[in-house]
Motif scaffolding. Structure first.
Motif, PDB file in Angstrom:
ATOM      1  N   THR A 148       8.261   2.270  -4.237  1.00 11.73           N
ATOM      2  CA  THR A 148       6.895   2.638  -4.622  1.00 11.73           C
ATOM      3  C   THR A 148       6.322   3.713  -3.707  1.00 11.73           C
ATOM      4  OG1 THR A 148       6.130   0.808  -3.304  1.00 11.73           O
ATOM      5  CG2 THR A 148       6.306   0.426  -5.669  1.00 11.73           C
ATOM      6  N   THR A 154       3.723   7.324  -4.228  1.00 15.63           N
ATOM      7  CA  THR A 154       2.475   7.582  -3.502  1.00 15.63           C
ATOM      8  C   THR A 154       2.627   8.817  -2.631  1.00 15.63           C
ATOM      9  OG1 THR A 154       2.631   5.197  -3.173  1.00 15.63           O
ATOM     10  CG2 THR A 154       0.634   6.265  -2.396  1.00 15.63           C
ATOM     11  N   ALA A 180      -2.573   2.387  -8.309  1.00 19.34           N
ATOM     12  CA  ALA A 180      -2.567   0.931  -8.534  1.00 19.34           C
ATOM     13  C   ALA A 180      -1.291   0.315  -7.966  1.00 19.34           C
ATOM     14  CB  ALA A 180      -2.706   0.625 -10.017  1.00 19.34           C
ATOM     15  N   GLN A 181      -0.148   0.946  -8.237  1.00 25.00           N
ATOM     16  CA  GLN A 181       1.103   0.354  -7.732  1.00 25.00           C
ATOM     17  C   GLN A 181       1.176   0.390  -6.197  1.00 25.00           C
ATOM     18  OE1 GLN A 181       4.335   2.216  -6.766  1.00 25.00           O
ATOM     19  NE2 GLN A 181       3.024   3.982  -6.365  1.00 25.00           N
ATOM     20  N   PHE A 184      -1.285  -0.327  -4.330  1.00 28.66           N
ATOM     21  CA  PHE A 184      -2.073  -1.454  -3.840  1.00 28.66           C
ATOM     22  C   PHE A 184      -1.493  -2.799  -4.212  1.00 28.66           C
ATOM     23  CE2 PHE A 184      -5.390   1.797  -3.387  1.00 28.66           C
ATOM     24  CZ  PHE A 184      -5.785   1.482  -2.101  1.00 28.66           C
ATOM     25  N   LEU A 185      -0.713  -2.824  -5.311  1.00 32.76           N
ATOM     26  CA  LEU A 185      -0.238  -4.138  -5.785  1.00 32.76           C
ATOM     27  C   LEU A 185       0.968  -4.629  -5.009  1.00 32.76           C
ATOM     28  CD1 LEU A 185      -0.842  -3.713  -9.613  1.00 32.76           C
ATOM     29  CD2 LEU A 185      -2.211  -4.958  -7.949  1.00 32.76           C
TER      30      LEU A 185
END
Ligand code: PFF
Length: 446
Positions: free
Chosen positions: A210, A214, A442-443, A445-446
């Motif tokens: 991920t 980012t 979103a990914q 933070f998840l």
């Protein structure tokens, strides 16, 4: 309506150089290779390129359009355009964020100054001083970041034509020439070809994580100076005769090309350095990276070259200083434009006061480097810049009056109204770019 007291570029070459000068900087020559090394090479490069065109360019054009339309800073722009009132806080967030970017950026830019001076001091036989300048301790960081602030303030205080335009047009072409010469040279070295493979042949199995997304998105925003208002403000000084669609492409292409060239220099240079005995992998077997990458690898490379290396080192770090300065100018310009447009302050006074405030922030970061530096870099570039970009997509794609938008883009480019481009770009700014930003944030933070 043009407000001549704000200043204006005297030519389209001046604008393109200032915008490309803002985009091209440490983000390309320090940030991009560092991120590429950290994220495993070619897969990162590919993702960055895709995001620069799919998310970066559409937002760049959006910033150009609203900036030129309102002829104002980010806050003034949202105040002036119908429906923008609720977005005024977004303008303020941009102005503050760009100040924090300026604060950390000047520390790295200062290190470039140190590495530029280092070989000169050595040649003069001042070995102790030459070691001190590159020690990157708090005191040397403070000295060199302060020098950098001084020059940035000086140029911004001089205004659009005499400051930003004059410097950018002189310095940017020099940068390209020096970079190409260095790349050609490095690619002839032993080991460089191995680096070239890592740089150009993606291995997605190794790097799908991920953080990759980012990092690539943050890098695209940082590199194209997006979200925080630099591009918006530069466009506010440009004339209605300019074709901003074309200029946007030119800026994007030159920015990604310079990043790509810098990668072509640094990654093969790392492997060339390895071929002559420098360690380039850490304990985990990954390429060494982090803020010091270019400062570890390049001097080692230059050292192996004998007397030519000294000359090349001086030229290279001079190039870094040029690139950084044309970017810091465009950063300080954002809050200064706000103070001039909205608060009626004189440009000189605004440049000094705001420059000193962010210089103080920079000093705090320099004094607490280990604690604050990486945090400020990733908070501003990987999170806040994309978030601001998301708001720009919402404003331009969903809130702003469609006719006003098209009329503005048509200025200097009347044919665009019926072109395929005008079918594609609005679709990107409404859907593709914001959705991609949202998913990537979103990914994270998840
Ligand atoms: N784009 C610049 C670089 O790549 O070095 C950095 C930058 C400039 C970021 C201006 C943000 C900004 F507003």
């Amino acid at each position: 309506m043009s407000d001549s007291s704000r200043g204006e570029f005297s030519s389209s070459f001046g604008f393109i150089m200032a915008a490309a000068g803002s985009a091209i900087g440490l983000g390309n020559i320090w940030g991009f290779p560092t991120q590429t090394a950290q994220n495993g090479g070619a897969a990162f490069v590919l993702l960055y390129l895709i995001l620069a065109f799919v998310v970066g360019y559409p937002i760049l054009l959006a910033e150009f359009t609203i900036g030129r339309h309102a002829q104002s800073n980010p806050v003034g722009t949202y105040q002036k355009i119908k429906g923008g009132k609720r977005f005024v806080p977004v303008g303020f967030l941009g102005i503050t964020t760009v100040g924090f970017i300026l604060s950390f950026y000047s520390i790295i830019a200062g290190t470039m100054v140190a590495y530029f001076i280092n070989p000169i001091l050595k040649l003069m036989g001042l070995h102790q001083a030459s070691a001190w300048v590159i020690s990157q301790g708090a005191s040397s960081n403070i000295l060199f970041a302060s020098i950098f602030f001084f020059f940035t303030i000086l140029i911004v205080a001089a205004g659009v034509k005499n400051g930003i335009e004059k410097w950018s047009t002189r310095l940017m072409p020099t940068l390209l020439v020096i970079l190409v010469v260095l790349v050609v040279y490095v690619l002839t070295l032993d080991g460089a070809m191995e680096g070239l493979k890592v740089y150009l042949l993606p291995d997605f199995t190794k790097v799908m994580h991920t953080q990759l997304f980012t990092s690539a998105l943050g890098q695209a925003f940082f590199s194209l100076s997006l979200g925080v208002g630099s591009m918006l403000v530069l466009a506010s000084y440009t004339s209605k005769k300019e074709n901003i669609v074309r200029l946007g492409w030119l800026v994007t292409l030159s920015d990604v090309s310079i990043a790509f060239l810098a990668g072509l220099l640094i990654i093969p240079a790392m492997y060339a350095a390895a071929a002559s005995g420098t360690q380039i992998f850490d304990e985990t077997g990954s390429l060494i990276s982090g803020p010091n990458l270019v400062f570890q690898v390049l001097p080692a490379l230059f050292d192996t070259m004998g007397p030519i290396g000294i000359g090349l080192s001086i030229i290279f770090f001079f190039l870094m200083i040029i690139a950084a300065l044309t970017s810091t100018i465009s950063m300080l310009e954002v809050p200064v434009a706000y103070a001039v447009d909205n608060r009626g302050m004189s440009r000189e006074k605004a440049s000094i006061i705001i420059g000193v405030v962010f210089w103080a922030v920079s000093m705090i970061i320099a004094l607490n480097f280990d604690l604050l530096f990486n945090f400020v870099v990733s908070a501003t570039t990987q999170f806040i810049q994309p978030l601001l970009g998301l708001f720009i997509c919402i404003f331009v794609g969903w809130v702003m009056n469609r006719n006003t938008l098209i009329e503005e883009i048509k200025q200097g480019n009347p044919e665009v109204a019926n072109s395929l481009f005008m079918k594609i770009w609005p679709f990107f700014i409404r859907y593709i770019s914001p959705i991609l930003i949202f998913i990537i944030l979103a990914q994270a933070f998840l």
